[in-house]
Design a protein around this motif. Structure first.
Motif, PDB file in Angstrom:
ATOM      1  N   LEU A 115       0.770  -1.084   0.017  1.00 28.85           N
ATOM      2  CA  LEU A 115       0.122   0.058   0.168  1.00 28.85           C
ATOM      3  C   LEU A 115       0.778   1.236  -0.056  1.00 28.85           C
ATOM      4  N   PRO A 116       0.551   2.522  -0.639  1.00 27.22           N
ATOM      5  CA  PRO A 116       1.244   3.649  -0.664  1.00 27.22           C
ATOM      6  C   PRO A 116       0.810   4.568   0.696  1.00 27.22           C
ATOM      7  N   PHE A 117       0.481   3.919   1.600  1.00 25.09           N
ATOM      8  CA  PHE A 117       0.249   4.629   2.888  1.00 25.09           C
ATOM      9  C   PHE A 117       0.499   3.738   4.146  1.00 25.09           C
ATOM     10  N   ASP A 118       0.812   3.920   5.405  1.00 21.10           N
ATOM     11  CA  ASP A 118       0.930   3.451   6.419  1.00 21.10           C
ATOM     12  C   ASP A 118      -0.115   3.162   7.276  1.00 21.10           C
ATOM     13  N   LEU A 119      -0.347   1.947   7.707  1.00 20.60           N
ATOM     14  CA  LEU A 119      -1.627   1.708   8.471  1.00 20.60           C
ATOM     15  C   LEU A 119      -1.409   1.897   9.929  1.00 20.60           C
ATOM     16  N   ALA A 120      -0.181   2.038  10.269  1.00 20.99           N
ATOM     17  CA  ALA A 120       0.071   2.321  11.440  1.00 20.99           C
ATOM     18  C   ALA A 120      -0.610   3.646  12.112  1.00 20.99           C
ATOM     19  N   ARG A 121      -1.085   4.663  11.417  1.00 21.83           N
ATOM     20  CA  ARG A 121      -1.686   5.832  11.839  1.00 21.83           C
ATOM     21  C   ARG A 121      -3.238   5.577  11.693  1.00 21.83           C
ATOM     22  N   PHE A 122      -3.775   4.335  11.397  1.00 23.34           N
ATOM     23  CA  PHE A 122      -5.016   4.140  11.052  1.00 23.34           C
ATOM     24  C   PHE A 122      -5.598   3.575  12.568  1.00 23.34           C
ATOM     25  N   LYS A 123      -6.959   3.657  12.579  1.00 22.45           N
ATOM     26  CA  LYS A 123      -7.672   3.067  13.964  1.00 22.45           C
ATOM     27  C   LYS A 123      -8.030   1.822  13.408  1.00 22.45           C
ATOM     28  N   LYS A 124      -7.713   0.659  14.428  1.00 18.04           N
ATOM     29  CA  LYS A 124      -7.695  -0.499  13.724  1.00 18.04           C
ATOM     30  C   LYS A 124      -8.747  -1.212  14.823  1.00 18.04           C
ATOM     31  N   ASP A 125      -9.906  -2.027  14.146  1.00 23.80           N
ATOM     32  CA  ASP A 125     -11.128  -2.593  14.901  1.00 23.80           C
ATOM     33  C   ASP A 125     -11.045  -3.947  14.217  1.00 23.80           C
ATOM     34  N   ARG A 126     -11.352  -5.043  15.140  1.00 27.21           N
ATOM     35  CA  ARG A 126     -11.760  -6.357  14.970  1.00 27.21           C
ATOM     36  C   ARG A 126     -12.934  -6.379  14.066  1.00 27.21           C
ATOM     37  N   ILE A 127     -13.229  -7.138  13.171  1.00 27.97           N
ATOM     38  CA  ILE A 127     -14.322  -7.552  12.561  1.00 27.97           C
ATOM     39  C   ILE A 127     -15.225  -8.556  13.188  1.00 27.97           C
ATOM     40  N   GLU A 128     -16.381  -8.137  13.748  1.00 29.92           N
ATOM     41  CA  GLU A 128     -17.022  -8.880  14.595  1.00 29.92           C
ATOM     42  C   GLU A 128     -17.180 -10.386  14.346  1.00 29.92           C
ATOM     43  N   ASP A 129     -17.534 -10.742  13.071  1.00 27.83           N
ATOM     44  CA  ASP A 129     -17.766 -12.186  12.954  1.00 27.83           C
ATOM     45  C   ASP A 129     -16.544 -13.118  12.553  1.00 27.83           C
ATOM     46  N   GLN A 141      -8.135  10.859   6.511  1.00 31.11           N
ATOM     47  CA  GLN A 141      -7.734  10.906   5.043  1.00 31.11           C
ATOM     48  C   GLN A 141      -8.954  10.452   4.238  1.00 31.11           C
ATOM     49  N   GLY A 142      -9.816   9.827   4.982  1.00 33.69           N
ATOM     50  CA  GLY A 142     -10.986   8.962   4.217  1.00 33.69           C
ATOM     51  C   GLY A 142     -10.562   7.819   3.336  1.00 33.69           C
ATOM     52  N   ILE A 143     -10.025   6.874   4.469  1.00 33.81           N
ATOM     53  CA  ILE A 143      -9.334   5.756   3.914  1.00 33.81           C
ATOM     54  C   ILE A 143      -9.919   4.541   4.906  1.00 33.81           C
ATOM     55  N   ASN A 144     -10.379   3.429   4.190  1.00 37.49           N
ATOM     56  CA  ASN A 144     -10.776   2.414   4.916  1.00 37.49           C
ATOM     57  C   ASN A 144     -10.077   1.077   4.323  1.00 37.49           C
ATOM     58  N   VAL A 145      -9.418   0.102   5.037  1.00 41.90           N
ATOM     59  CA  VAL A 145      -8.834  -1.120   4.645  1.00 41.90           C
ATOM     60  C   VAL A 145      -9.111  -2.393   5.385  1.00 41.90           C
ATOM     61  N   THR A 146      -9.670  -3.480   4.609  1.00 36.09           N
ATOM     62  CA  THR A 146     -10.028  -4.595   5.343  1.00 36.09           C
ATOM     63  C   THR A 146      -9.088  -5.659   5.218  1.00 36.09           C
ATOM     64  N   VAL A 147      -8.623  -6.383   6.435  1.00 38.93           N
ATOM     65  CA  VAL A 147      -7.471  -7.216   6.306  1.00 38.93           C
ATOM     66  C   VAL A 147      -8.036  -8.537   6.678  1.00 38.93           C
ATOM     67  N   ASN A 148      -7.727  -9.642   6.069  1.00 41.23           N
ATOM     68  CA  ASN A 148      -8.216 -10.770   6.338  1.00 41.23           C
ATOM     69  C   ASN A 148      -7.456 -11.527   7.422  1.00 41.23           C
TER      70      ASN A 148
END
Length: 171
Positions: A115-129, A141-148
């Motif tokens: 990715l061209p941006f660092d996820l360390a600055r993002f808020k991280k939340d667990r996906i409930e399911d 920044q207006g960016i969201n990322v889903t990580v499996n």
């Protein structure tokens, strides 16, 4: 016009620090879409023919790329309260058919370091399911990322940065 310039400058600044040698097609094309400014015909000019093309005006469109799919949401032009919105108006104060968000889903999940941006600055939340899948979000920044659960990216979304919240129907 000012909104267009601010959104474009923000996206350019965001992606100018990219560590990628060659920018992928999906990102190059997504960066061309000016959220809260571009209309459906602008988006179609960038991406071409829609996956499920039909002649009626819709509030979303999907486009196939070589390595994934892009999904764009367009404004209804209305501020409406629904049962899902707890009686608060939803949407954006922009003309009908204006692009309000765009997302990319790769055919094969990609590594976060690409990715061209660092996820360390993002808020991280667990996906409930899921036990080990996460959702990263940066409203400024207006960016969201889903990580499996394997630590790979399944989707990347762009939406108007927080500085445009005054255009939300609820404001």
């Amino acid at each position: 016009m000012k909104i267009r310039i601010f959104v474009l400058c923000g996206l350019l600044a965001l992606f100018s620090s990219s560590s990628m040698a060659v920018e992928p097609e999906w990102l190059t094309k997504m960066k061309q879409v000016r959220l809260l400014s571009d209309a459906r015909n602008d988006v179609f000019r960038i991406f071409g023919k829609e996956v499920n093309d039909n002649s009626e005006i819709k509030l979303s469109a999907s486009f196939e790329l070589e390595d994934g799919q892009v999904f764009v949401v367009f404004a209804s032009g209305l501020c409406l309260a629904t049962a899902d919105s707890d009686g608060k108006p939803m949407g954006w104060k922009v003309p009908v058919g204006t692009a309000t968000s765009i997302s990319y889903t790769p055919n094969n999940p990609i590594k976060p370091k690409k990715l061209p941006f660092d996820l360390a600055r993002f808020k991280k939340d667990r996906i409930e399911d899921s036990i080990s899948a996460y959702f990263y979000d940066d409203p400024e920044q207006g960016i969201n990322v889903t990580v499996n659960s394997n630590g790979k990216i399944e989707s990347i979304g762009f939406y108007p940065p927080g500085k445009y919240d005054y255009l939300l129907c609820s404001k």
